[in-house]
Write a protein that holds these residues in place. Structure first.
Motif, PDB file in Angstrom:
ATOM      1  N   VAL A  41       9.616  -1.896  -6.479  1.00  0.00           N
ATOM      2  CA  VAL A  41       9.033  -2.954  -5.626  1.00  0.00           C
ATOM      3  C   VAL A  41       9.623  -4.330  -5.936  1.00  0.00           C
ATOM      4  N   LYS A  42      10.810  -4.343  -6.558  1.00  0.00           N
ATOM      5  CA  LYS A  42      11.465  -5.639  -6.816  1.00  0.00           C
ATOM      6  C   LYS A  42      11.790  -6.328  -5.490  1.00  0.00           C
ATOM      7  N   PRO A  43      11.851  -7.673  -5.506  1.00  0.00           N
ATOM      8  CA  PRO A  43      12.235  -8.379  -4.276  1.00  0.00           C
ATOM      9  C   PRO A  43      13.556  -7.831  -3.724  1.00  0.00           C
ATOM     10  N   LYS A  49       9.044  -4.784   1.207  1.00  0.00           N
ATOM     11  CA  LYS A  49       8.932  -5.193   2.627  1.00  0.00           C
ATOM     12  C   LYS A  49       7.829  -4.386   3.323  1.00  0.00           C
ATOM     13  N   ALA A  50       7.785  -3.085   3.022  1.00  0.00           N
ATOM     14  CA  ALA A  50       6.764  -2.217   3.641  1.00  0.00           C
ATOM     15  C   ALA A  50       5.358  -2.627   3.208  1.00  0.00           C
ATOM     16  N   ILE A  51       5.213  -2.982   1.918  1.00  0.00           N
ATOM     17  CA  ILE A  51       3.901  -3.414   1.399  1.00  0.00           C
ATOM     18  C   ILE A  51       3.464  -4.714   2.078  1.00  0.00           C
ATOM     19  N   ALA A  52       4.400  -5.652   2.212  1.00  0.00           N
ATOM     20  CA  ALA A  52       4.091  -6.935   2.865  1.00  0.00           C
ATOM     21  C   ALA A  52       3.667  -6.712   4.320  1.00  0.00           C
ATOM     22  N   ALA A  53       4.390  -5.809   5.004  1.00  0.00           N
ATOM     23  CA  ALA A  53       4.068  -5.529   6.407  1.00  0.00           C
ATOM     24  C   ALA A  53       2.698  -4.875   6.535  1.00  0.00           C
ATOM     25  N   HIS A  54       2.351  -4.020   5.580  1.00  0.00           N
ATOM     26  CA  HIS A  54       1.091  -3.267   5.664  1.00  0.00           C
ATOM     27  C   HIS A  54      -0.123  -4.093   5.225  1.00  0.00           C
ATOM     28  N   PHE A  55       0.016  -4.793   4.096  1.00  0.00           N
ATOM     29  CA  PHE A  55      -1.147  -5.489   3.515  1.00  0.00           C
ATOM     30  C   PHE A  55      -1.204  -6.975   3.850  1.00  0.00           C
ATOM     31  N   ALA A  79     -10.052   3.370  -0.542  1.00  0.00           N
ATOM     32  CA  ALA A  79      -9.373   4.644  -0.843  1.00  0.00           C
ATOM     33  C   ALA A  79      -8.180   4.895   0.086  1.00  0.00           C
ATOM     34  N   ASP A  80      -8.315   4.507   1.355  1.00  0.00           N
ATOM     35  CA  ASP A  80      -7.212   4.728   2.300  1.00  0.00           C
ATOM     36  C   ASP A  80      -5.997   3.874   1.950  1.00  0.00           C
ATOM     37  N   ALA A  81      -6.268   2.633   1.543  1.00  0.00           N
ATOM     38  CA  ALA A  81      -5.178   1.722   1.164  1.00  0.00           C
ATOM     39  C   ALA A  81      -4.455   2.258  -0.067  1.00  0.00           C
ATOM     40  N   LYS A  82      -5.233   2.783  -1.001  1.00  0.00           N
ATOM     41  CA  LYS A  82      -4.666   3.352  -2.238  1.00  0.00           C
ATOM     42  C   LYS A  82      -3.772   4.545  -1.877  1.00  0.00           C
ATOM     43  N   GLN A  83      -4.278   5.387  -0.984  1.00  0.00           N
ATOM     44  CA  GLN A  83      -3.528   6.573  -0.551  1.00  0.00           C
ATOM     45  C   GLN A  83      -2.215   6.178   0.121  1.00  0.00           C
ATOM     46  N   TRP A  84      -2.290   5.164   0.984  1.00  0.00           N
ATOM     47  CA  TRP A  84      -1.090   4.710   1.688  1.00  0.00           C
ATOM     48  C   TRP A  84      -0.032   4.242   0.681  1.00  0.00           C
ATOM     49  N   LEU A  85      -0.492   3.442  -0.294  1.00  0.00           N
ATOM     50  CA  LEU A  85       0.435   2.884  -1.287  1.00  0.00           C
ATOM     51  C   LEU A  85       1.058   3.993  -2.140  1.00  0.00           C
ATOM     52  N   GLU A  86       0.237   4.958  -2.532  1.00  0.00           N
ATOM     53  CA  GLU A  86       0.748   6.075  -3.346  1.00  0.00           C
ATOM     54  C   GLU A  86       1.766   6.904  -2.555  1.00  0.00           C
ATOM     55  N   ASN A  87       1.479   7.134  -1.271  1.00  0.00           N
ATOM     56  CA  ASN A  87       2.421   7.907  -0.435  1.00  0.00           C
ATOM     57  C   ASN A  87       3.768   7.202  -0.310  1.00  0.00           C
ATOM     58  N   LEU A  88       3.725   5.873  -0.314  1.00  0.00           N
ATOM     59  CA  LEU A  88       4.972   5.098  -0.239  1.00  0.00           C
ATOM     60  C   LEU A  88       5.718   5.135  -1.583  1.00  0.00           C
TER      61      LEU A  88
END
Length: 200
Positions: A41-43, A49-55, A79-88
């Motif tokens: 997740v380094k710049p 980019k995906a995390i910024a777009a999602h959250f 829980a859904d947000a956690k799941q999304w992040l883990e899947n990424l």
């Protein structure tokens, strides 16, 4: 490439990092899943980019890096947000770990991960070493290290695999509830055992 990969896991505050350093002192390559979680997740990396777009922008610090405290708050209450992040992140972390372990030059290598089973990283290893301490010790050590939010530490403990299940899935257990010399003694014994196994 190392002939044997040992997965090292344990709950928060169990002392995995200290155990990892002790093995490294003996010349063993160790790859840390927590470190890889920062690498992916380094710049400039696609995952950031995906995390910024999602959250949204609050997930990113003013300097352009991941805002970990903000993200932690977001995912521990959702829980859904956690799941999304883990899947990424988990596939990216696992790929990075696999590449680095393949390049390891010691007779055996370690994959150190608090979520070895939960992320499927146990599929990358030949043996599992569990660093174990009672929950009271976990709480005490983790709150000393992280500045004392015992409620959050309890939530993290609850989100990890329970102690008994981890112990049931271990090939070896290092009891880290004693002092430093007791830990180092066990590391030395395991080191000899893993060297022996890596020669077979």
């Amino acid at each position: 490439m190392a002939n044997l990969i040992v997965g090292v896991t344990g709950g928060i505050g169990s002392g995995k990092s200290a155990v990892m350093r002790a093995f490294e002192e003996l010349g063993i390559v160790a790859e840390d899943a927590d470190v890889m979680a920062r690498v992916v997740v380094k710049p400039g990396k696609p995952a950031l980019k995906a995390i910024a777009a999602h959250f949204g922008p609050e997930a990113i610090s003013p300097d352009g890096s991941l805002n970990r405290p903000a993200l932690r708050q977001l995912i521990f209450s959702d829980a859904d947000a956690k799941q999304w992040l883990e899947n990424l992140l988990h596939p990216l972390i696992n790929q990075e770990l696999e590449e680095r372990l393949a390049a390891a030059t010691s007779p055996y290598a370690l994959l150190v991960s608090p979520l070895l089973f939960e992320t499927g990283q146990n599929r990358l290893v030949d043996r599992v070493l569990v660093v174990d301490v009672p929950e009271a010790v976990q709480l005490e050590r983790a709150s000393q290290r992280d500045g004392g939010d015992t409620e959050q530490i309890r939530r993290i403990i609850a989100s990890q695999m329970n102690r008994q299940e981890r112990l049931d899935r271990a090939d070896e257990v290092l009891d880290n509830s004693g002092d430093l010399s007791a830990m180092l003694e066990q590391v030395e014994r395991l080191h000899q055992q893993y060297l022996e196994m890596s020669r077979r």
